[in-house]
Scaffold this active site. Structure first.
Site, PDB file in Angstrom:
ATOM      1  N   SER A  53      42.113  38.662  34.436  1.00 53.79           N
ATOM      2  CA  SER A  53      41.767  38.035  33.468  1.00 53.79           C
ATOM      3  C   SER A  53      41.401  39.126  32.310  1.00 53.79           C
ATOM      4  O   SER A  53      41.659  38.850  31.112  1.00 53.79           O
ATOM      5  CB  SER A  53      40.160  37.481  33.812  1.00 53.79           C
ATOM      6  OG  SER A  53      39.545  36.926  32.546  1.00 53.79           O
ATOM      7  N   GLN A  61      32.341  40.522  27.739  1.00 54.04           N
ATOM      8  CA  GLN A  61      30.889  40.603  27.463  1.00 54.04           C
ATOM      9  C   GLN A  61      30.759  42.167  27.458  1.00 54.04           C
ATOM     10  O   GLN A  61      31.251  42.715  28.826  1.00 54.04           O
ATOM     11  CB  GLN A  61      30.085  40.227  28.514  1.00 54.04           C
ATOM     12  CG  GLN A  61      28.619  40.331  28.369  1.00 54.04           C
ATOM     13  CD  GLN A  61      27.861  39.915  29.339  1.00 54.04           C
ATOM     14  OE1 GLN A  61      28.259  38.978  30.339  1.00 54.04           O
ATOM     15  NE2 GLN A  61      26.383  39.939  29.414  1.00 54.04           N
ATOM     16  N   GLY A  77      27.014  46.101  34.580  1.00 51.22           N
ATOM     17  CA  GLY A  77      28.668  45.852  34.218  1.00 51.22           C
ATOM     18  C   GLY A  77      29.637  46.661  35.048  1.00 51.22           C
ATOM     19  O   GLY A  77      30.769  46.982  34.579  1.00 51.22           O
ATOM     20  N   GLU A  78      29.342  47.207  36.454  1.00 50.84           N
ATOM     21  CA  GLU A  78      29.990  47.975  37.029  1.00 50.84           C
ATOM     22  C   GLU A  78      31.292  47.272  37.476  1.00 50.84           C
ATOM     23  O   GLU A  78      32.590  47.911  37.482  1.00 50.84           O
ATOM     24  CB  GLU A  78      29.387  48.626  38.369  1.00 50.84           C
ATOM     25  CG  GLU A  78      30.231  49.775  39.081  1.00 50.84           C
ATOM     26  CD  GLU A  78      29.498  50.563  39.804  1.00 50.84           C
ATOM     27  OE1 GLU A  78      29.997  51.250  40.797  1.00 50.84           O
ATOM     28  OE2 GLU A  78      28.019  50.783  39.448  1.00 50.84           O
ATOM     29  N   ARG A  80      32.865  45.151  35.830  1.00 53.34           N
ATOM     30  CA  ARG A  80      33.860  44.937  34.579  1.00 53.34           C
ATOM     31  C   ARG A  80      34.403  46.336  34.289  1.00 53.34           C
ATOM     32  O   ARG A  80      35.676  46.395  33.977  1.00 53.34           O
ATOM     33  CB  ARG A  80      33.084  44.433  33.610  1.00 53.34           C
ATOM     34  CG  ARG A  80      32.809  42.854  33.260  1.00 53.34           C
ATOM     35  CD  ARG A  80      31.807  42.645  32.212  1.00 53.34           C
ATOM     36  NE  ARG A  80      30.282  42.762  32.651  1.00 53.34           N
ATOM     37  CZ  ARG A  80      29.590  42.831  31.881  1.00 53.34           C
ATOM     38  NH1 ARG A  80      29.282  42.971  30.853  1.00 53.34           N
ATOM     39  NH2 ARG A  80      28.114  42.867  32.591  1.00 53.34           N
ATOM     40  N   ASN A 112      21.934  42.649  40.413  1.00 57.73           N
ATOM     41  CA  ASN A 112      22.505  42.226  41.635  1.00 57.73           C
ATOM     42  C   ASN A 112      21.729  41.238  42.457  1.00 57.73           C
ATOM     43  O   ASN A 112      22.443  40.281  43.004  1.00 57.73           O
ATOM     44  CB  ASN A 112      22.657  43.414  42.701  1.00 57.73           C
ATOM     45  CG  ASN A 112      23.736  44.350  42.024  1.00 57.73           C
ATOM     46  OD1 ASN A 112      25.010  43.911  42.201  1.00 57.73           O
ATOM     47  ND2 ASN A 112      23.589  45.545  41.615  1.00 57.73           N
ATOM     48  N   ARG A 115      22.453  37.884  40.731  1.00 54.68           N
ATOM     49  CA  ARG A 115      23.795  37.490  40.845  1.00 54.68           C
ATOM     50  C   ARG A 115      24.119  37.165  42.213  1.00 54.68           C
ATOM     51  O   ARG A 115      25.201  36.641  42.745  1.00 54.68           O
ATOM     52  CB  ARG A 115      24.800  38.648  40.497  1.00 54.68           C
ATOM     53  CG  ARG A 115      24.722  39.011  38.708  1.00 54.68           C
ATOM     54  CD  ARG A 115      25.615  39.981  38.748  1.00 54.68           C
ATOM     55  NE  ARG A 115      27.033  39.784  39.173  1.00 54.68           N
ATOM     56  CZ  ARG A 115      28.017  39.364  38.330  1.00 54.68           C
ATOM     57  NH1 ARG A 115      27.905  39.034  37.080  1.00 54.68           N
ATOM     58  NH2 ARG A 115      29.352  39.363  38.905  1.00 54.68           N
TER      59      ARG A 115
END
Length: 278
Positions: A53, A61, A77-78, A80, A112, A115
């Site tokens: 992606s 983001q 954001g690890e 990403r 975390n 999520r």
């Protein structure tokens, strides 16, 4: 800071602040992972999908970083960041925040948890690290994270399981419910053996609980020598029974000894622990 975590990441990063904040392009080779990242396992397939992606659309983001010397550490954001490396990118969009170690640790865990990315063991280790680093009780940690105290306590109990059992929970061979059931075994040395039986026979949690109950029934009770207690000890036992609403024994040996408080279920244990903290 005390109530921030219960309100979610927006308590740290208000949406209006993020909109006004400058987004910078940061070289990937200047970025280091979050040293307080509680998640040890990153799903390879999901990472590949995210990488594809990013190759096609870029990072939509920005990640959040903090400056650390000449480098940067990841706050949020690890995934990403890792996926961008996998995609062969040189840079990543980011916002820079000033945060201390305590904030870094709390945010990493909260992100975390929100999520639902942590395994039960990773979650337990994260709670334990926070408690030790910030000198918090289970009740104080529960308040800060917006969790119940039993939720925190039940996870931390998993850390007392043998390493092979913790690994089985982490890799998905066993559930947290299996781990809690295994903790109920009276003969703790048999836990690894019963774990193997559980995996081999694909026992569900209820079946394992029934097995543990049968095994415990076959464990002979320890016979304790009868010791004549003085009137002071008997009175103190009576006072403690009134306080805790459970059988209490004071066992003395010269100038030292121990106090034993019985409990009859997980809820009963939580009730007694709450009384001790109050």
């Amino acid at each position: 800071m005390a109530k921030a975590l219960g309100k979610g990441l927006n308590a740290f990063f208000p949406e209006e602040d993020l909109k006004a904040e400058k987004v910078e392009k940061i070289s990937l080779d200047k970025i280091k992972p979050n040293p307080f990242q509680p998640r040890k396992i990153f799903d390879e397939e999901a990472m590949k999908d995210l990488s594809e992606s990013i190759k096609e659309h870029g990072v939509l983001q920005p990640i959040t970083l903090r400056k650390k010397g000449s480098k940067y550490e990841i706050v949020v954001g690890e995934r990403r960041f890792r996926a961008s490396e996998l995609a062969g990118k040189d840079e990543i969009p980011a916002v820079i925040r000033e945060l201390n170690d305590q904030q870094m640790m709390e945010i990493a865990i909260l992100e975390n948890l929100q999520r639902e990315d942590l395994t039960p063991i990773e979650e337990a280790e994260a709670y334990q690290n926070l408690m030790e680093s910030l000198n918090l009780t289970q009740e104080q940690l529960a308040f800060r994270l917006g969790k119940s105290r039993p939720h925190i306590a039940n996870h931390i109990r998993l850390l007392s399981l043998p390493e092979e059992v913790r690994n089985a929970i982490t890799n998905g061979e066993l559930s947290m419910g299996h781990g809690k059931a295994l903790l109920g075994l009276k003969k703790k040395k048999n836990i690894p053996l019963i774990m193997l039986k559980t995996i081999k026979e694909n026992l569900n949690v209820r079946q394992l609980e029934a097995l543990v109950q049968r095994l415990n029934e076959n464990v002979p009770r320890e016979t304790k020598p009868t010791v004549k207690k003085d009137i002071f000890t008997i009175e103190k036992e009576s006072e403690l029974r009134e306080i805790f609403g459970s059988p209490v024994s004071i066992i003395k040996n010269k100038n030292k000894g121990k106090i034993e408080i019985e409990f009859f279920s997980e809820d009963d244990l939580e009730r007694i622990l709450q009384l001790l903290e109050d």
